[in-house]
Design a protein around this motif. Sequence first.
Motif, PDB file in Angstrom:
ATOM      1  N   ASP A   1       0.800  -1.223   0.000  1.00 36.25           N
ATOM      2  CA  ASP A   1       0.000   0.000   0.000  1.00 36.25           C
ATOM      3  C   ASP A   1       0.837   1.279   0.000  1.00 36.25           C
ATOM      4  N   ALA A   2       2.147   1.151  -0.111  1.00 35.55           N
ATOM      5  CA  ALA A   2       3.018   2.325  -0.058  1.00 35.55           C
ATOM      6  C   ALA A   2       2.695   3.276  -1.206  1.00 35.55           C
ATOM      7  N   GLU A   3       2.546   4.548  -0.863  1.00 30.88           N
ATOM      8  CA  GLU A   3       2.258   5.555  -1.875  1.00 30.88           C
ATOM      9  C   GLU A   3       3.446   6.476  -2.097  1.00 30.88           C
ATOM     10  N   ASP A   4       4.327   6.548  -1.124  1.00 35.00           N
ATOM     11  CA  ASP A   4       5.500   7.399  -1.226  1.00 35.00           C
ATOM     12  C   ASP A   4       6.728   6.532  -1.476  1.00 35.00           C
ATOM     13  N   ARG A   5       7.865   7.161  -1.458  1.00 36.87           N
ATOM     14  CA  ARG A   5       9.133   6.442  -1.640  1.00 36.87           C
ATOM     15  C   ARG A   5       9.234   5.324  -0.601  1.00 36.87           C
ATOM     16  N   LEU A   6       9.481   4.137  -1.064  1.00 39.06           N
ATOM     17  CA  LEU A   6       9.585   2.967  -0.199  1.00 39.06           C
ATOM     18  C   LEU A   6      10.992   2.909   0.378  1.00 39.06           C
ATOM     19  N   ASP A   7      11.099   2.897   1.705  1.00 40.89           N
ATOM     20  CA  ASP A   7      12.431   2.878   2.299  1.00 40.89           C
ATOM     21  C   ASP A   7      13.001   1.455   2.329  1.00 40.89           C
ATOM     22  N   THR A   8      14.303   1.378   2.422  1.00 45.22           N
ATOM     23  CA  THR A   8      15.016   0.102   2.326  1.00 45.22           C
ATOM     24  C   THR A   8      14.588  -0.919   3.380  1.00 45.22           C
TER      25      THR A   8
ATOM     26  N   SER B   1      11.535   3.088  -5.183  1.00 44.29           N
ATOM     27  CA  SER B   1      11.993   2.198  -4.126  1.00 44.29           C
ATOM     28  C   SER B   1      13.467   2.451  -3.863  1.00 44.29           C
ATOM     29  N   GLU B   2      13.759   2.810  -2.632  1.00 46.30           N
ATOM     30  CA  GLU B   2      15.150   3.067  -2.257  1.00 46.30           C
ATOM     31  C   GLU B   2      15.996   1.806  -2.425  1.00 46.30           C
TER      32      GLU B   2
END
Length: 146
Positions: free
Chosen positions: A42-49, A105-106
């Motif tokens: 459901d991530a809408e922003d930059r996905l962190d590592t 995606s980071e």
Amino acid sequence: MGTWDVGPFDNDTAADFAGDLDEAAEGERERMIRRVLERVADAEDRLDTPDAERAVAAAALVVAQHPDGEPACSVYGPSEPLPEFPADFRTLAVEALDQVIAEPSELAELWGEAQDGPKWRQGVVRLRGILAPSLPPQEETLFEIH
């Protein structure tokens, strides 16, 4: 990146997640995996590592229960038994993996700069293919190697 190889549990975050699963009450393990997959799917922003690394590990656990799947890493993966996952975990895992290798995606960015980046990406795409062999990826960028 505390990473030593390209496998789903070959990084500090995923190995810690496996340890957390082992330490959790048996009835909590399914909920922990669902929470990781849902957060990333459901991530809408930059996905962190860290979230992405946990999601790849969780997806590998779902793949391990698929008839065409393979066992999860026995060295760094969870040691304690996991419950039989509900059928919707496959869909959640596919959606999470799509987010992991798509922009922004980071983790995908970091692997895109690494020598073993193509090998890592192929591993993630392979996991996805086991869970949804007939579903096309959400974006063409899933198969691009930078």
